[in-house]
Design an enzyme around this catalytic site. Structure first.
Site, short mmCIF file in Angstrom:
data_model
loop_
_atom_site.label_atom_id
_atom_site.label_comp_id
_atom_site.label_asym_id
_atom_site.label_seq_id
_atom_site.Cartn_x
_atom_site.Cartn_y
_atom_site.Cartn_z
N GLU A 31 0.63 -1.26 -0.31
CA GLU A 31 0.07 0.80 0.18
C GLU A 31 0.95 1.10 0.28
O GLU A 31 1.83 1.52 0.20
CB GLU A 31 -0.88 0.16 1.66
CG GLU A 31 -1.61 1.69 1.60
CD GLU A 31 -2.69 2.05 0.22
OE1 GLU A 31 -3.23 0.97 -0.43
OE2 GLU A 31 -2.61 3.07 -0.26
N SER A 45 -20.50 6.12 -0.54
CA SER A 45 -22.40 5.58 0.32
C SER A 45 -21.95 4.31 1.74
O SER A 45 -23.15 4.11 2.09
CB SER A 45 -23.09 5.50 -0.58
OG SER A 45 -22.38 6.94 -1.68
N ILE A 47 -23.60 1.23 0.77
CA ILE A 47 -24.44 0.77 -0.05
C ILE A 47 -23.99 -0.33 -0.32
O ILE A 47 -23.44 -0.62 -1.40
CB ILE A 47 -25.14 1.73 -1.12
CG1 ILE A 47 -25.57 2.85 0.21
CG2 ILE A 47 -26.38 1.12 -1.09
CD1 ILE A 47 -26.54 4.05 -1.47
N HIS A 49 -25.08 -2.75 -2.50
CA HIS A 49 -25.97 -2.53 -3.61
C HIS A 49 -27.04 -4.21 -3.73
O HIS A 49 -26.47 -5.07 -3.23
CB HIS A 49 -25.32 -2.16 -4.56
CG HIS A 49 -24.84 -0.92 -4.75
ND1 HIS A 49 -25.74 0.53 -4.81
CD2 HIS A 49 -23.96 -0.27 -4.95
CE1 HIS A 49 -25.48 1.48 -4.89
NE2 HIS A 49 -24.31 1.01 -4.93
N VAL A 172 4.28 1.29 -5.03
CA VAL A 172 4.82 0.24 -6.61
C VAL A 172 5.39 1.42 -7.37
O VAL A 172 4.46 1.65 -7.91
CB VAL A 172 4.58 -0.59 -7.30
CG1 VAL A 172 4.49 -1.06 -8.69
CG2 VAL A 172 3.74 -1.62 -5.84
C1 LIG Z 1 -18.44 9.41 -3.55
C2 LIG Z 1 -18.67 7.10 -4.06
C3 LIG Z 1 -20.05 6.50 -3.38
C4 LIG Z 1 -19.72 5.65 -3.91
N1 LIG Z 1 -20.64 4.49 -3.14
C5 LIG Z 1 -20.75 3.45 -2.84
C6 LIG Z 1 -21.77 2.66 -2.42
O1 LIG Z 1 -22.34 3.10 -1.44
N2 LIG Z 1 -21.42 1.40 -2.61
C7 LIG Z 1 -20.67 0.55 -3.36
O2 LIG Z 1 -20.43 -0.95 -3.38
N3 LIG Z 1 -19.36 1.77 -3.91
C8 LIG Z 1 -19.23 2.67 -3.27
N4 LIG Z 1 -18.62 3.26 -4.25
C9 LIG Z 1 -17.15 2.51 -5.41
C10 LIG Z 1 -16.26 1.85 -3.88
O3 LIG Z 1 -15.75 3.38 -3.19
C11 LIG Z 1 -14.99 1.64 -4.83
O4 LIG Z 1 -15.62 0.94 -5.98
C12 LIG Z 1 -13.79 0.92 -4.17
O5 LIG Z 1 -14.06 1.52 -2.76
C13 LIG Z 1 -12.83 0.31 -4.67
O6 LIG Z 1 -12.61 -0.11 -4.22
P1 LIG Z 1 -10.55 -0.23 -4.41
O7 LIG Z 1 -9.92 -1.24 -3.40
O8 LIG Z 1 -10.52 -1.30 -5.83
O9 LIG Z 1 -9.72 0.95 -4.33
P2 LIG Z 1 -9.26 1.84 -3.22
O10 LIG Z 1 -9.92 1.79 -1.83
O11 LIG Z 1 -9.11 3.77 -4.43
O12 LIG Z 1 -7.91 1.24 -3.01
C14 LIG Z 1 -6.41 0.75 -4.08
C15 LIG Z 1 -5.20 0.96 -3.02
O13 LIG Z 1 -4.73 1.60 -4.40
C16 LIG Z 1 -3.56 2.16 -3.53
N5 LIG Z 1 -2.40 2.13 -4.57
C17 LIG Z 1 -2.57 2.84 -5.63
N6 LIG Z 1 -1.64 3.14 -6.06
C18 LIG Z 1 -0.57 2.74 -5.80
C19 LIG Z 1 0.92 1.84 -5.97
N7 LIG Z 1 1.47 2.28 -6.83
N8 LIG Z 1 1.56 1.20 -5.48
C20 LIG Z 1 0.63 0.66 -4.08
N9 LIG Z 1 -0.70 0.94 -3.27
C21 LIG Z 1 -0.93 2.10 -4.47
C22 LIG Z 1 -4.61 3.17 -3.45
O14 LIG Z 1 -3.84 3.68 -1.85
C23 LIG Z 1 -5.59 3.03 -2.52
O15 LIG Z 1 -5.79 2.43 -1.06
C24 LIG Z 1 -18.03 4.96 -3.94
C25 LIG Z 1 -17.53 5.75 -4.72
C26 LIG Z 1 -16.98 7.37 -4.44
C27 LIG Z 1 -15.80 7.45 -4.96
#
Ligand SMILES: Cc1cc2nc3c(=O)[nH]c(=O)nc-3n(C[C@H](O)[C@H](O)[C@H](O)COP(=O)(O)OP(=O)(O)OC[C@H]3O[C@@H](n4cnc5c(N)ncnc54)[C@H](O)[C@@H]3O)c2cc1C
Length: 261
Positions: A31, A45, A47, A49, A172
């Site tokens: 991370e 949010s 939620i 879904h 990374v």
């Molecule tokens: C405003 C908003 C509301 C939403 N509401 C909902 C909802 O109600 N319900 C729902 O299911 N989804 C919702 N979503 C979508 C949901 O938040 C995302 O789909 C989900 O959090 C994605 O998770 P992730 O682990 O893919 O991404 P992230 O949580 O962004 O995690 C990616 C991680 O990778 C790390 N990273 C990036 N590049 C590197 C690198 N080079 N080296 C090491 N680490 C790195 C980042 O720092 C980060 O911690 C919402 C999104 C938003 C923006």
């Protein structure tokens, strides 16, 4: 040498780490920030879904229905905070009703078994403060809410307990292929791994580029939230209005409350 390096400790990376930690594998979770859940997973949010809004035939729809059904058990195991609230997609007139019927039929095709189209009386039983002009709604009973960051932290803690190595402050910056394995370069060191899982969220296209994959690009967008105080207990369910011109008409009660959904 690790078997698997996972890039990104958001909800996706942490869920993958926890699932794979059930197997006899050497796993490293990288991370770039100083904690897990600092990306989209900390501020959404929350939620859970139901799947009815996803396009039929997409992986998103399939996984949404499957994932929704897993939440009760997952919360029993990890205790991150989950509640099955249900959700209403509300409509004001015949046109809205057509859209709601479309969502209902789409949901049935996707495999949702919780959907019902309800009329004014039933809507007001469920949401007493809703605008009197709301005539029809899609009631999705399986929709819930969860605490997204607590869920992510709980997944990470459980993965670590099962032997996953979490490395924070470890962005990374490059990946090279060396024979049958990869060398993953971070700000601090070089890590060898047989497989890499890209869970870098908004930056996942950049990670893909590092191994020569250029077939997708991420274009992040911004949105707005209005936060209600805990004393403003107007809503019981999650309420969506898909009919944007009517977005300020969800509630009946003064003072006028505007919601952007
Ligand atoms: C405003 C908003 C509301 C939403 N509401 C909902 C909802 O109600 N319900 C729902 O299911 N989804 C919702 N979503 C979508 C949901 O938040 C995302 O789909 C989900 O959090 C994605 O998770 P992730 O682990 O893919 O991404 P992230 O949580 O962004 O995690 C990616 C991680 O990778 C790390 N990273 C990036 N590049 C590197 C690198 N080079 N080296 C090491 N680490 C790195 C980042 O720092 C980060 O911690 C919402 C999104 C938003 C923006």
């Amino acid at each position: 040498m690790y078997d698997i390096v996972i890039v990104g400790a958001g909800v996706v990376g942490c869920a993958i780490a926890r699932e794979l930690s059930k197997y006899d594998l050497k796993i490293c979770l990288l991370e770039k920030e100083d904690d897990v859940s600092t990306g989209a997973s900390k501020a959404n949010s929350g939620i859970v879904h139901g799947g009815y809004a996803a396009k039929y035939g997409t992986l998103k729809g399939k996984l949404c229905v499957k994932g929704n059904a897993m939440f009760e058990k997952l919360n029993q195991e990890l205790n991150f905070g989950y509640r099955n609230t249900g959700a209403l997609v509300i409509g004001f007139d015949e046109n809205d009703e057509k859209t709601i019927k479309g969502l209902y039929e789409n949901g049935l095709k996707i495999g949702c078994d919780d959907l019902e189209i309800i009329g004014a009386d039933r809507i007001r039983e469920i949401e007493p403060y809703i605008n009197e002009e709301v005539k029809v709604a899609l009631y999705a009973k399986s929709v819930g809410v969860a605490s997204p960051y607590e869920m992510t932290i709980a997944l990470a803690e459980n993965a670590i307990k099962n032997g996953v190595k979490l490395k924070l402050d470890s962005a990374v910056t490059g990946i090279t292929k060396e024979g049958d394995h990869f060398k993953v370069k971070t700000e601090n060191e070089e890590i060898e791994s047989r497989y890499i899982i890209n869970a870098a969220g908004l930056y996942s296209d950049m990670i893909a580029n590092m191994v020569g994959i250029y077939d997708f690009e991420i274009h992040p967008r911004r949105g707005q939230y209005i936060l209600f105080g805990k004393d403003q207990r107007y809503l019981v369910n999650t309420v969506y209005s898909r009919f944007l011109q009517k977005k300020e008409r969800v509630f009946l009660l003064p003072p006028p409350i505007m919601v952007t959904l």
